[in-house]
Design a protein around this motif. Sequence first.
Motif, mmCIF file in Angstrom:
data_model
loop_
_atom_site.group_PDB
_atom_site.id
_atom_site.type_symbol
_atom_site.label_atom_id
_atom_site.label_comp_id
_atom_site.label_asym_id
_atom_site.label_seq_id
_atom_site.Cartn_x
_atom_site.Cartn_y
_atom_site.Cartn_z
ATOM 1 N N TRP A 1 -1.604 -14.582 -13.905
ATOM 2 C CA TRP A 1 -2.356 -13.610 -13.088
ATOM 3 C C TRP A 1 -1.426 -12.522 -12.535
ATOM 4 O O TRP A 1 -1.742 -11.864 -11.542
ATOM 5 N N GLY A 2 -0.274 -12.344 -13.165
ATOM 6 C CA GLY A 2 0.711 -11.378 -12.686
ATOM 7 C C GLY A 2 0.186 -9.959 -12.599
ATOM 8 O O GLY A 2 0.607 -9.187 -11.740
ATOM 9 N N ALA A 3 -0.743 -9.607 -13.485
ATOM 10 C CA ALA A 3 -1.291 -8.248 -13.475
ATOM 11 C C ALA A 3 -2.028 -7.947 -12.170
ATOM 12 O O ALA A 3 -2.002 -6.810 -11.673
ATOM 13 N N SER A 4 -2.653 -8.967 -11.585
ATOM 14 C CA SER A 4 -3.372 -8.751 -10.323
ATOM 15 C C SER A 4 -2.398 -8.503 -9.174
ATOM 16 O O SER A 4 -2.720 -7.788 -8.222
ATOM 17 N N TYR A 5 -1.191 -9.104 -9.261
ATOM 18 C CA TYR A 5 -0.158 -8.842 -8.243
ATOM 19 C C TYR A 5 0.266 -7.377 -8.312
ATOM 20 O O TYR A 5 0.359 -6.697 -7.286
ATOM 21 N N GLU A 6 0.513 -6.888 -9.520
ATOM 22 C CA GLU A 6 0.888 -5.477 -9.695
ATOM 23 C C GLU A 6 -0.218 -4.558 -9.199
ATOM 24 O O GLU A 6 0.042 -3.556 -8.524
ATOM 25 N N ALA A 7 -1.463 -4.910 -9.525
ATOM 26 C CA ALA A 7 -2.597 -4.066 -9.148
ATOM 27 C C ALA A 7 -2.772 -4.012 -7.636
ATOM 28 O O ALA A 7 -3.147 -2.962 -7.081
ATOM 29 N N LEU A 8 -2.481 -5.132 -6.955
ATOM 30 C CA LEU A 8 -2.649 -5.175 -5.505
ATOM 31 C C LEU A 8 -1.808 -4.111 -4.818
ATOM 32 O O LEU A 8 -2.310 -3.374 -3.952
ATOM 33 N N PHE A 9 -0.550 -3.985 -5.210
ATOM 34 C CA PHE A 9 0.345 -3.064 -4.526
ATOM 35 C C PHE A 9 0.267 -1.645 -5.091
ATOM 36 O O PHE A 9 0.931 -0.749 -4.582
ATOM 37 N N ARG A 10 -0.566 -1.457 -6.111
ATOM 38 C CA ARG A 10 -0.887 -0.096 -6.570
ATOM 39 C C ARG A 10 -2.179 0.413 -5.941
ATOM 40 O O ARG A 10 -2.628 1.519 -6.246
ATOM 41 N N THR A 11 -2.778 -0.386 -5.064
ATOM 42 C CA THR A 11 -4.015 0.022 -4.389
ATOM 43 C C THR A 11 -3.777 1.308 -3.598
ATOM 44 O O THR A 11 -2.860 1.372 -2.780
ATOM 45 N N PRO A 12 -4.562 2.346 -3.828
ATOM 46 C CA PRO A 12 -4.337 3.604 -3.107
ATOM 47 C C PRO A 12 -4.700 3.497 -1.636
ATOM 48 O O PRO A 12 -5.709 2.900 -1.268
ATOM 49 N N VAL A 13 -3.845 4.066 -0.804
ATOM 50 C CA VAL A 13 -4.070 4.115 0.647
ATOM 51 C C VAL A 13 -3.767 5.538 1.083
ATOM 52 O O VAL A 13 -2.760 6.119 0.672
ATOM 53 N N GLY A 14 -4.630 6.118 1.897
ATOM 54 C CA GLY A 14 -4.389 7.504 2.278
ATOM 55 C C GLY A 14 -5.038 7.894 3.586
ATOM 56 O O GLY A 14 -5.824 7.146 4.162
ATOM 57 N N VAL A 15 -4.662 9.077 4.047
ATOM 58 C CA VAL A 15 -5.228 9.667 5.264
ATOM 59 C C VAL A 15 -5.775 11.038 4.900
ATOM 60 O O VAL A 15 -5.078 11.837 4.257
ATOM 61 N N ARG A 16 -7.001 11.312 5.298
ATOM 62 C CA ARG A 16 -7.610 12.615 5.018
ATOM 63 C C ARG A 16 -8.101 13.237 6.318
ATOM 64 O O ARG A 16 -8.810 12.603 7.094
#
Length: 312
Positions: A20-35
């Motif tokens: 399930w390593g791909a889900s670990y990578e995807a977790l920390f690529r989750t976009p976070v932002g301020v608008r």
Amino acid sequence: SGALLLLAAAVALAWASSPWGASYEALFRTPVGVRVGALSFDRDLAFVINDGLMAIFFFVVGLEIRREIHDGALSEWRRAVLPVAAALGGMLVPALVYLAVAGSGEARSGWGVPMATDIAFALAIMSLLGRRVPAALRVLLLALAVIDDLGAIVVIALFYSSGVEASSLLVAAGSLAAISIMQRAGVRSKLAYFFPACAAWGATYSAGIHPTIAGVAIGLITPVRVWLGRETTSPAESLTHSLHPWVSFGIMPLFAFANAGVPVSAAPADGASLRVVAAVMAGLVIGKPVGVMLATWLSCRARLAALPEGLT
């Protein structure tokens, strides 16, 4: 807190190396932002942890070093010189070991990698050893790591980037100056310092320098004396007291969880990549401690530096 950090690192390593390593990578690529209206600042979760939350960690590091310079293990000039000498040895020797192991070819260009000190993991190991580690050693390690980071900025700017944005550096310096002026004017509200601190962080990032350095700088200029006898603790002591639990039990384990997830199964197959891996390992495992201890011994023998009390 050290045990929690190492547990977070172990979980990350196991998850990243699992099916399930791909889900670990995807977790920390989750976009976070301020608008805010038409303005936006979007990055991924890894950036928020490594460049945002870790700035708070380094702010606390800066506070601790400032206190030690004022009336602690670094208050005498020869003791203050020691982490500078140790950091230089801890950068130069790993780079030389790397070059010796990497051999010829493009693998040689990675010599800057083993120069870094992973302060969060080092502090975790020291905390597990408890009272067997002299308190002065922790201070030395903190100061060494900060100087290491400043050295890394110089190395990156000169050898691994197109340069540093001077105008952004001026904005960062102006923000730090504003914080200093507010302190001298007697502004005691912690919230009032939030906006110039954010400006310093943003300008440092815009300049092409790791923004955690802004955290260190703000920590180093925070007052270590009580305000005209009106308070029982200094701003530096009060802030350290408030932030330490959040840093130790929140930010540091989260940092480990976000960065220790190296998939073990993805070992390099070609010769050049294997030489890079071997050279980095040799530089860190052999070159780093040898460089730190050799520079410490030489500087003390030459009477340029002195060991803090209780440290051999």
